[in-house]
Motif scaffolding. Structure first.
Motif, short mmCIF file in Angstrom:
data_model
loop_
_atom_site.label_atom_id
_atom_site.label_comp_id
_atom_site.label_asym_id
_atom_site.label_seq_id
_atom_site.Cartn_x
_atom_site.Cartn_y
_atom_site.Cartn_z
N LEU A 12 0.80 -1.22 0.00
CA LEU A 12 0.00 0.00 0.00
C LEU A 12 0.83 1.27 0.00
CD1 LEU A 12 -2.61 -1.29 2.58
CD2 LEU A 12 -3.02 -0.90 0.15
N MET A 13 2.05 1.19 0.51
CA MET A 13 2.87 2.39 0.59
C MET A 13 4.15 2.28 -0.23
SD MET A 13 0.95 4.29 2.50
CE MET A 13 2.09 5.64 2.70
N VAL A 14 5.00 1.32 0.11
CA VAL A 14 6.32 1.25 -0.50
C VAL A 14 6.23 0.99 -2.00
CG1 VAL A 14 8.55 0.09 -0.49
CG2 VAL A 14 7.32 0.44 1.67
N ASP A 15 5.47 -0.03 -2.40
CA ASP A 15 5.37 -0.37 -3.82
C ASP A 15 4.78 0.77 -4.64
OD1 ASP A 15 6.46 -2.80 -3.22
OD2 ASP A 15 4.62 -3.96 -3.48
N ARG A 16 3.78 1.43 -4.08
CA ARG A 16 3.16 2.54 -4.82
C ARG A 16 4.15 3.70 -4.97
NH1 ARG A 16 -2.11 4.07 -1.90
NH2 ARG A 16 -2.76 5.05 -3.86
N ASN A 17 4.87 4.00 -3.89
CA ASN A 17 5.88 5.06 -4.00
C ASN A 17 6.91 4.72 -5.08
OD1 ASN A 17 4.64 6.45 -1.93
ND2 ASN A 17 6.13 5.89 -0.37
N GLN A 18 7.33 3.47 -5.11
CA GLN A 18 8.34 3.06 -6.09
C GLN A 18 7.80 3.13 -7.52
OE1 GLN A 18 11.64 2.40 -5.60
NE2 GLN A 18 11.19 3.19 -3.55
N LYS A 19 6.51 2.90 -7.70
CA LYS A 19 5.91 3.01 -9.03
C LYS A 19 5.72 4.48 -9.43
CE LYS A 19 3.44 -1.40 -8.72
NZ LYS A 19 2.13 -2.06 -8.51
N TRP A 20 5.54 5.32 -8.45
CA TRP A 20 5.33 6.74 -8.75
C TRP A 20 6.65 7.46 -9.04
CZ3 TRP A 20 1.60 8.07 -4.09
CH2 TRP A 20 0.39 7.41 -4.29
N LEU A 21 7.72 7.02 -8.41
CA LEU A 21 9.00 7.73 -8.54
C LEU A 21 9.48 7.88 -9.99
CD1 LEU A 21 10.85 6.44 -5.38
CD2 LEU A 21 10.54 8.87 -5.99
N PHE B 70 2.53 20.03 -10.37
CA PHE B 70 2.27 20.05 -8.93
C PHE B 70 1.66 18.69 -8.60
CE2 PHE B 70 -0.20 22.38 -5.30
CZ PHE B 70 0.61 21.77 -4.36
N VAL B 71 2.46 17.84 -7.95
CA VAL B 71 2.05 16.47 -7.62
C VAL B 71 1.44 16.47 -6.23
CG1 VAL B 71 2.84 14.10 -7.33
CG2 VAL B 71 3.94 15.59 -9.03
N LEU B 72 0.18 16.05 -6.13
CA LEU B 72 -0.55 16.05 -4.86
C LEU B 72 -0.89 14.62 -4.48
CD1 LEU B 72 -2.73 19.09 -5.81
CD2 LEU B 72 -1.42 18.99 -3.69
N VAL B 73 -0.28 14.14 -3.39
CA VAL B 73 -0.53 12.77 -2.92
C VAL B 73 -0.73 12.82 -1.41
CG1 VAL B 73 0.81 11.70 -4.77
CG2 VAL B 73 1.94 12.28 -2.61
N GLY B 74 -1.34 11.75 -0.87
CA GLY B 74 -1.54 11.67 0.56
C GLY B 74 -0.26 11.90 1.34
N SER B 75 -0.35 12.66 2.43
CA SER B 75 0.84 13.07 3.18
C SER B 75 1.68 11.89 3.65
CB SER B 75 0.43 13.91 4.39
OG SER B 75 -0.12 15.14 3.97
N ALA B 76 1.04 10.76 3.95
CA ALA B 76 1.79 9.60 4.42
C ALA B 76 2.78 9.10 3.38
CB ALA B 76 0.83 8.47 4.82
N HIS B 77 2.51 9.37 2.11
CA HIS B 77 3.43 8.92 1.05
C HIS B 77 4.72 9.74 1.01
CE1 HIS B 77 0.92 5.91 -0.91
NE2 HIS B 77 -0.11 6.70 -0.68
N LEU B 78 4.75 10.83 1.75
CA LEU B 78 5.96 11.65 1.79
C LEU B 78 6.84 11.31 2.98
CD1 LEU B 78 4.52 15.18 0.88
CD2 LEU B 78 5.12 13.27 -0.63
N ALA B 79 6.29 10.62 3.98
CA ALA B 79 6.99 10.45 5.26
C ALA B 79 7.86 9.20 5.28
CB ALA B 79 5.95 10.37 6.39
N GLY B 80 8.89 9.24 6.12
CA GLY B 80 9.73 8.08 6.36
C GLY B 80 10.79 7.86 5.29
N LYS B 81 11.66 6.91 5.57
CA LYS B 81 12.75 6.64 4.62
C LYS B 81 12.23 6.05 3.32
CE LYS B 81 14.04 2.05 6.45
NZ LYS B 81 12.93 1.92 7.43
N ILE C 220 9.81 12.07 -0.38
CA ILE C 220 10.78 13.14 -0.13
C ILE C 220 12.18 12.57 0.05
CG2 ILE C 220 11.44 15.00 1.44
CD1 ILE C 220 9.02 15.59 -0.37
N HIS C 221 12.31 11.58 0.91
CA HIS C 221 13.62 10.97 1.14
C HIS C 221 14.13 10.28 -0.13
CE1 HIS C 221 16.93 9.04 3.20
NE2 HIS C 221 16.52 7.86 2.78
N GLN C 222 13.25 9.59 -0.84
CA GLN C 222 13.66 8.87 -2.04
C GLN C 222 14.14 9.83 -3.13
OE1 GLN C 222 13.96 5.50 -2.57
NE2 GLN C 222 13.61 5.36 -0.36
N LEU C 223 13.50 10.96 -3.27
CA LEU C 223 13.94 11.94 -4.26
C LEU C 223 15.29 12.54 -3.87
CD1 LEU C 223 10.51 13.65 -4.95
CD2 LEU C 223 11.90 12.44 -6.66
#
Length: 294
Positions: free
Chosen positions: A241-250, A264-275, A279-282
């Motif tokens: 729900l989080m990691v795989d989706r972030n990796q597909k979006w990057l 202007f990319v707008l996604v749920g705030s939880a997708h920006l948090a953590g390692k 944000i960290h991945q970029l």
């Protein structure tokens, strides 16, 4: 937006140097740069209260600077009757398949029935609903009850962009979103339903904490409120729900960074948090990431 804790926090959303930066950012919008190219990334909450408006000014600054708005999915499609019907069907078990009463303990099922009835819903309407269907229904009624009565950030900016003729797009299909929502709690129905019901009882406090963390741009607090429990208690769900989706979006975001239009990319705030967050991945990929100050 954790799912094993229930959908509430997800709907309302989901290295030490990065943590220090974002903790003091005072912004939920970041500018990401690659040479002369740039785009903006904004962390959203999918539900808000009237008193949470107006939105922080950095959102409007990013909106005005952007040529195109990118959302998690095609928001316009989500409101179409055919898609809503498809969503409703996905929230039900197929005919002939055992329902939730056979997948959780008798005591928990009685608790579900009691809460369902307290919201004025007929007990017979429970028949055939998946855990996701039950929790989404209860969550929406609960949000209305505690005064969550305004557009979320995604809907607000989608409506504005549509009215002003600004192009919009999505990072994933509506079908992908439906599958993700419908599958919540599958295989772990007892824990999912128990924790979801527990969370409903704390909804007023939770929404206050989430809005406060979002308004301050504190990815540290958003990670604590949304990510930590999901990462610890259900690593498989966290990955899907989080990691795989972030990796597909990057890769999609990186492609945008190599083009001249400003997104202007707008996604749920939880997708920006953590390692594992965007944000960290970029930053790990060498892009310059800085908060847009209010």
């Amino acid at each position: 937006m954790g799912f094993t804790q229930g959908i509430f926090r997800t709907l309302a959303l989901i290295s030490l140097s990065v943590v220090t930066l974002t903790a003091a950012a005072d912004s939920s919008v970041w500018k990401v740069s690659s040479g002369d190219n740039l785009l903006y990334v904004g962390g959203t909450l999918h539900v808000l209260r009237q008193k949470d408006y107006p939105l922080p000014v950095e959102f409007d600054r990013a909106y005005q600077a952007a040529d195109t708005l990118i959302f998690e999915t095609d928001i316009a499609q989500l409101h179409r009757p055919a898609v809503m019907q498809k969503m409703q069907q996905a929230m039900r078990y197929p005919e002939g398949i055992s329902g939730l009463d056979k997948r959780v303990s008798a005591a928990l099922y009685q608790r579900i029935v009691k809460v369902w009835s307290q919201y004025g819903l007929p007990v017979e309407a429970l028949s055939g609903l998946r855990p996701s269907g039950i929790v989404i229904t209860l969550t929406l009624l609960n949000l209305r009850q505690i005064g969550v009565d305004a557009q979320g950030i995604d809907d607000f900016y989608h409506s504005r962009a549509t009215a002003e003729g600004k192009p919009v797009a999505g990072l994933e299909s509506v079908d992908q979103q439906i599958r993700l929502l419908a599958g919540m709690g599958a295989g772990d129905e007892e824990k999912f339903m128990r924790m979801s019901l527990d969370e409903l009882e704390e909804s007023g406090r939770v929404i206050n904490e989430m809005v406060d963390a979002w308004r301050r741009g504190s990815l540290v607090d958003l990670e604590r409120l949304v990510i930590d429990d999901m990462r610890r208690e259900s690593p498989a769900a966290f990955r899907v729900l989080m990691v795989d989706r972030n990796q597909k979006w990057l890769p999609q975001i990186e492609t945008m960074l190599h083009s001249r239009p400003v997104e202007f990319v707008l996604v749920g705030s939880a997708h920006l948090a953590g390692k594992e967050g965007l944000i960290h991945q970029l930053q790990q990929r060498g892009y310059r990431v800085e908060p847009v100050q209010n």
